[in-house]
Scaffold this motif. Structure first.
Motif, PDB file in Angstrom:
ATOM      1  N   VAL A 288      -2.927  11.437 -13.672  1.00  0.00           N
ATOM      2  CA  VAL A 288      -3.340  10.031 -13.635  1.00  0.00           C
ATOM      3  C   VAL A 288      -2.973   9.391 -14.971  1.00  0.00           C
ATOM      4  O   VAL A 288      -2.908  10.073 -15.986  1.00  0.00           O
ATOM      5  CB  VAL A 288      -4.865   9.927 -13.388  1.00  0.00           C
TER       6      VAL A 288
ATOM      7  N   ASN B   2      -8.915  12.928 -14.019  1.00  0.00           N
ATOM      8  CA  ASN B   2      -8.694  11.979 -12.930  1.00  0.00           C
ATOM      9  C   ASN B   2     -10.017  11.699 -12.205  1.00  0.00           C
ATOM     10  O   ASN B   2     -10.698  12.644 -11.792  1.00  0.00           O
ATOM     11  CB  ASN B   2      -7.679  12.598 -11.957  1.00  0.00           C
TER      12      ASN B   2
ATOM     13  N   ARG C 130      -7.534   8.731  -1.248  1.00  0.00           N
ATOM     14  CA  ARG C 130      -7.490   9.571  -2.455  1.00  0.00           C
ATOM     15  C   ARG C 130      -6.102   9.567  -3.108  1.00  0.00           C
ATOM     16  O   ARG C 130      -5.565  10.610  -3.479  1.00  0.00           O
ATOM     17  CB  ARG C 130      -7.941  11.012  -2.135  1.00  0.00           C
ATOM     18  N   LEU C 131      -5.551   8.373  -3.210  1.00  0.00           N
ATOM     19  CA  LEU C 131      -4.253   8.229  -3.880  1.00  0.00           C
ATOM     20  C   LEU C 131      -4.426   7.706  -5.301  1.00  0.00           C
ATOM     21  O   LEU C 131      -3.610   7.971  -6.163  1.00  0.00           O
ATOM     22  CB  LEU C 131      -3.355   7.270  -3.080  1.00  0.00           C
ATOM     23  N   LYS C 132      -5.457   6.948  -5.564  1.00  0.00           N
ATOM     24  CA  LYS C 132      -5.710   6.428  -6.910  1.00  0.00           C
ATOM     25  C   LYS C 132      -7.206   6.266  -7.142  1.00  0.00           C
ATOM     26  O   LYS C 132      -7.891   5.731  -6.268  1.00  0.00           O
ATOM     27  CB  LYS C 132      -5.014   5.072  -7.090  1.00  0.00           C
TER      28      LYS C 132
ATOM     29  N   LEU D 297      -6.406   2.677  -1.165  1.00  0.00           N
ATOM     30  CA  LEU D 297      -5.848   3.701  -2.060  1.00  0.00           C
ATOM     31  C   LEU D 297      -6.919   4.720  -2.438  1.00  0.00           C
ATOM     32  O   LEU D 297      -6.656   5.922  -2.512  1.00  0.00           O
ATOM     33  CB  LEU D 297      -5.273   3.052  -3.323  1.00  0.00           C
ATOM     34  N   ARG D 298      -8.137   4.248  -2.674  1.00  0.00           N
ATOM     35  CA  ARG D 298      -9.201   5.176  -3.035  1.00  0.00           C
ATOM     36  C   ARG D 298      -9.660   5.983  -1.823  1.00  0.00           C
ATOM     37  O   ARG D 298      -9.889   7.186  -1.920  1.00  0.00           O
ATOM     38  CB  ARG D 298     -10.370   4.388  -3.622  1.00  0.00           C
TER      39      ARG D 298
ATOM     40  N   SER E  24       2.849   1.544  -3.479  1.00  0.00           N
ATOM     41  CA  SER E  24       2.006   1.974  -4.604  1.00  0.00           C
ATOM     42  C   SER E  24       1.448   3.381  -4.338  1.00  0.00           C
ATOM     43  O   SER E  24       1.421   4.220  -5.237  1.00  0.00           O
ATOM     44  CB  SER E  24       0.869   0.979  -4.835  1.00  0.00           C
ATOM     45  N   GLY E  25       1.041   3.623  -3.093  1.00  0.00           N
ATOM     46  CA  GLY E  25       0.492   4.939  -2.744  1.00  0.00           C
ATOM     47  C   GLY E  25       1.510   6.047  -2.946  1.00  0.00           C
ATOM     48  O   GLY E  25       1.179   7.120  -3.453  1.00  0.00           O
TER      49      GLY E  25
ATOM     50  N   ARG F 191       1.013  12.398  -8.968  1.00  0.00           N
ATOM     51  CA  ARG F 191      -0.019  13.449  -8.908  1.00  0.00           C
ATOM     52  C   ARG F 191       0.575  14.792  -8.511  1.00  0.00           C
ATOM     53  O   ARG F 191       0.047  15.835  -8.876  1.00  0.00           O
ATOM     54  CB  ARG F 191      -1.104  13.021  -7.917  1.00  0.00           C
TER      55      ARG F 191
ATOM     56  N   PHE G 120       1.815   6.761  -6.670  1.00  0.00           N
ATOM     57  CA  PHE G 120       0.671   7.540  -7.177  1.00  0.00           C
ATOM     58  C   PHE G 120       0.742   8.986  -6.665  1.00  0.00           C
ATOM     59  O   PHE G 120       0.435   9.926  -7.402  1.00  0.00           O
ATOM     60  CB  PHE G 120      -0.649   6.891  -6.745  1.00  0.00           C
ATOM     61  N   TYR G 121       1.128   9.152  -5.401  1.00  0.00           N
ATOM     62  CA  TYR G 121       1.207  10.503  -4.825  1.00  0.00           C
ATOM     63  C   TYR G 121       2.279  11.329  -5.548  1.00  0.00           C
ATOM     64  O   TYR G 121       2.054  12.495  -5.888  1.00  0.00           O
ATOM     65  CB  TYR G 121       1.525  10.416  -3.324  1.00  0.00           C
TER      66      TYR G 121
ATOM     67  N   LEU H 281     -10.429  10.939  -9.340  1.00  0.00           N
ATOM     68  CA  LEU H 281     -10.381  11.560  -8.012  1.00  0.00           C
ATOM     69  C   LEU H 281     -10.958  12.976  -8.047  1.00  0.00           C
ATOM     70  O   LEU H 281     -11.398  13.506  -7.037  1.00  0.00           O
ATOM     71  CB  LEU H 281      -8.945  11.616  -7.486  1.00  0.00           C
TER      72      LEU H 281
ATOM     73  N   LEU I 151       0.838  -1.210   0.000  1.00  0.00           N
ATOM     74  CA  LEU I 151       0.000   0.000   0.000  1.00  0.00           C
ATOM     75  C   LEU I 151       0.871   1.258   0.000  1.00  0.00           C
ATOM     76  O   LEU I 151       0.640   2.195  -0.781  1.00  0.00           O
ATOM     77  CB  LEU I 151      -0.904  -0.008   1.230  1.00  0.00           C
TER      78      LEU I 151
END
Lengths: 399, 54
Positions: A133, A163, B52-54, B48-49, A35-36, A43, A39-40, A165, A32
């Motif tokens: 994204v 995105n 709010r990372l992906k 992750l959601r 991968s997080g 972004r 992604f961070y 999000l 987690l």
């Protein structure tokens, strides 16, 4: 007190189970966090822009419509006031941030252009949300790096859509405003399906509405939307022109094909809505053009989706598709390198200025400092990217 | 439209939080190690959601 063998066995099993759950949980946490963090970083990767001496003002899109102010799509708007009066041209990259040559070509203008006659307005991240994204399940690289004369510059790789999000959920069917044409559900997050926008709509619709407000208020004469296309898509290596820009686009197409590289010209379909080449022309006084360059990275038949493939445009599977007559553009083992794709766009924009000036000499557009097709190929895109550490702090902004 | 989206998104994040709680509860309760691995893997995209990372 003596514990029975069965109870001891049960307690040991219980302890083992707890340790096992903690171990699996810790492993999950590692995955987690890894991968997080990726992604961070993607972004929030900051992309510096070293302003050209020709940039006279950097505005925000939110200045034209408060509905996007402070949002992820409140992008920079670079204004180049000419040394002499003339027409106004607007160039946008980043409509689809999975088409990096479009953003990079606009970047070369932001960092190098000086307007001698007329005014230029440049946007690098028309849909900034979509730069944060990549395509879910597409295994796209999160970024790519361009070597420069002084080091390297890293850019966010993006997607075709905003995105999730920032804008969610998608409807079952996307009904375009104001035409009420039914489009694919996911295209409600596609900036090039939401023109001319809606003031009280989704983030993507509000973004195109803000861009339309910019076009109308700044009285833009020529609007250019830069793109790239897969080789299996028939609209490629071409200009798509609104009715009002047909003469100009034909002129540009002929001149480019004669002097630099083959460039087609197509008419914007009147019954296909939401695209810039149709709606910007219909809802403003601007002549609206859309330029497409080839990008094998986007082809469905591509092989591994890597940074190298993104930059070299080389892919043996796309070449094989070409051998079977499945492509609308040629490709060989040399591919379509990023320098070629960016050079096509810079030359096409410069040729549009020159052609406009031929057609409307009383309102000229003349620009210097931006390399043409041959020069970009010879020296590479990175040669025209400036070193932020060597620039005045006031002349560096981030995208 | 924007209000409806905000409402649905809020409900959606509530549902995600609920599913995360259910998955964690099942992870604690299960006795099979295969299920533990499964719950941990399934949890990741939900978290992750939620963050709010992906």
């Amino acid at each position: 007190m003596v514990m029975s063998a069965g109870r001891v066995d049960s307690r040991v099993h219980g302890n083992v189970a707890i340790v096992r759950k903690l171990a699996f949980g810790a492993l999950g946490l590692v995955l987690l966090i890894a991968s997080g963090a990726s992604f961070y970083r993607h972004r929030h990767l900051e992309e510096p822009v070293v302003l050209s001496a020709g940039v006279t003002e950097v505005k925000r899109l939110g200045e034209y419509f408060e509905g996007v102010r402070g949002t992820v799509n409140d992008c920079n708007v670079y204004v180049f006031e000419g040394e002499e009066a003339g027409a106004t041209m607007m160039v946008i990259g980043g409509t689809h941030p999975e088409e990096p040559a479009a953003r990079l070509a606009a970047w070369l203008f932001a960092e190098n252009a000086v307007m001698e006659q007329g005014r230029l307005i440049v946007v690098l991240s028309a849909n900034r949300s979509a730069t944060t994204v990549t395509r879910v399940g597409g295994a796209y690289p999160p970024d790519f790096t361009i070597p420069t004369d002084w080091g390297e510059r890293t850019f966010r790789m993006g997607d075709r859509w905003s995105n999730p999000l920032d804008q969610w959920p998608d409807p079952e069917v996307y009904i375009h405003y104001p035409s009420r044409q039914n489009l694919a559900y996911v295209d409600i997050r596609n900036l090039n399906r939401t023109w001319p926008g809606r003031s009280n709509g989704t983030l993507t619709e509000r973004t195109t509405y803000a861009l339309m407000e910019l076009i109308r208020r700044e009285e833009v004469d020529v609007f250019i939307d830069l793109h790239e296309a897969e080789l299996q898509y028939p609209v490629i290596s071409t200009i798509v022109a609104h009715d009002s820009g047909e003469e100009l686009a034909t002129f540009v197409s002929m001149m480019l094909s004669d002097e630099e590289f083959s460039m087609g010209m197509e008419y914007s379909p009147k019954n296909l809505h939401g695209l810039s080449h149709r709606e910007v022309g219909d809802y403003s006084e601007a002549m609206s053009l859309l330029f497409e360059a080839p990008e094998p990275f986007l082809d469905a038949t591509r092989g591994r989706t890597t940074r190298e493939q993104l930059l070299t445009g080389r892919d043996e599977f796309v070449v094989k598709a070409g051998e079977h007559g499945l492509l609308f553009e040629q490709i060989d083992e040399h591919g379509w390198p990023i320098d070629v794709r960016v050079g096509r766009h810079t030359s096409a924009v410069l040729m549009t200025m020159e052609s406009w000036t031929e057609l409307y000499p009383d309102r000229p557009l003349r620009c210097r400092g931006v390399p043409r097709y041959a020069a970009v190929i010879e020296r590479g895109v990175g040669h025209w990217l400036r070193d932020p550490s060597m620039a005045d702090a006031g002349r560096v902004v981030t995208e | 439209m924007a209000l409806l989206q905000t409402l649905i998104t809020t409900i959606y994040y509530g549902l995600i939080a609920y599913v995360v709680l259910i998955l964690v509860w099942n992870l604690v309760r299960t006795r099979k190690w295969q299920n533990e691995v499964l719950y941990v893997i399934v949890l990741i995209p939900f978290l992750l959601r939620l963050f709010r990372l992906k």
